[in-house]
Design a protein around this motif. Structure first.
Motif, PDB file in Angstrom:
ATOM      1  N   ILE A   1       0.874  -1.168   0.000  1.00 57.36           N
ATOM      2  CA  ILE A   1       0.000   0.000   0.000  1.00 57.36           C
ATOM      3  C   ILE A   1       0.914   1.221   0.000  1.00 57.36           C
ATOM      4  O   ILE A   1       1.760   1.371   0.877  1.00 57.36           O
ATOM      5  CB  ILE A   1      -0.939   0.012   1.217  1.00 57.36           C
ATOM      6  CG1 ILE A   1      -1.868  -1.209   1.155  1.00 57.36           C
ATOM      7  CG2 ILE A   1      -1.738   1.313   1.274  1.00 57.36           C
ATOM      8  CD1 ILE A   1      -2.754  -1.384   2.360  1.00 57.36           C
TER       9      ILE A   1
ATOM     10  N   ILE B   1      -3.039   0.429  -4.049  1.00 58.57           N
ATOM     11  CA  ILE B   1      -3.303  -0.727  -3.193  1.00 58.57           C
ATOM     12  C   ILE B   1      -3.126  -1.979  -4.038  1.00 58.57           C
ATOM     13  O   ILE B   1      -3.859  -2.190  -5.019  1.00 58.57           O
ATOM     14  CB  ILE B   1      -4.729  -0.675  -2.607  1.00 58.57           C
ATOM     15  CG1 ILE B   1      -4.945   0.637  -1.857  1.00 58.57           C
ATOM     16  CG2 ILE B   1      -4.964  -1.874  -1.696  1.00 58.57           C
ATOM     17  CD1 ILE B   1      -6.371   0.887  -1.441  1.00 58.57           C
TER      18      ILE B   1
ATOM     19  N   ILE C   1      -4.075   1.517   5.095  1.00 59.03           N
ATOM     20  CA  ILE C   1      -4.151   2.719   4.243  1.00 59.03           C
ATOM     21  C   ILE C   1      -3.848   3.953   5.078  1.00 59.03           C
ATOM     22  O   ILE C   1      -3.051   4.806   4.681  1.00 59.03           O
ATOM     23  CB  ILE C   1      -5.535   2.830   3.568  1.00 59.03           C
ATOM     24  CG1 ILE C   1      -5.707   1.725   2.520  1.00 59.03           C
ATOM     25  CG2 ILE C   1      -5.728   4.212   2.943  1.00 59.03           C
ATOM     26  CD1 ILE C   1      -7.123   1.597   1.983  1.00 59.03           C
TER      27      ILE C   1
END
Length: 98
Positions: free
Chosen positions: A42, A57, A74
């Protein structure tokens, strides 16, 4: 007369210093900063102000992480990118101090 010459020399130093500061700020503001999470799968990219400009991602992260863990990873990547931008700003500001 000597005082005038000293004043002009000091003014020239100030103008040169301001020019260097302006150039450094322009260079810094054009940079982008990256933060990574989930073993680098990520990747968050922010601008110099810490605004998210890109988020990558990897499909493996989407597949193996549940929604909560994916959100946490994230967030971690974004925070790392924001911290890198803030550290660069601090470095710039410290470099501009007399």
């Amino acid at each position: 007369m000597r005082e005038m010459e000293e004043a002009m020399a000091r003014l020239e130093e100030i103008v040169a210093s301001a020019r260097r500061a302006e150039e450094a700020a322009a260079e810094w503001s054009a940079r982008q900063f990256v933060g990574r999470a989930d073993e680098g799968r990520i990747v968050a990219t922010t601008n110099a102000l810490g605004v998210l400009v890109e988020l990558e991602i990897h499909p493996l992260s989407r597949k193996r992480l549940d929604a909560r863990r994916l959100a946490d990873e994230i967030t971690a990547a974004v925070v790392k990118a924001e911290e890198a931008a803030a550290a660069a700003k601090d470095g710039l500001m410290n470099g501009l101090r007399p």
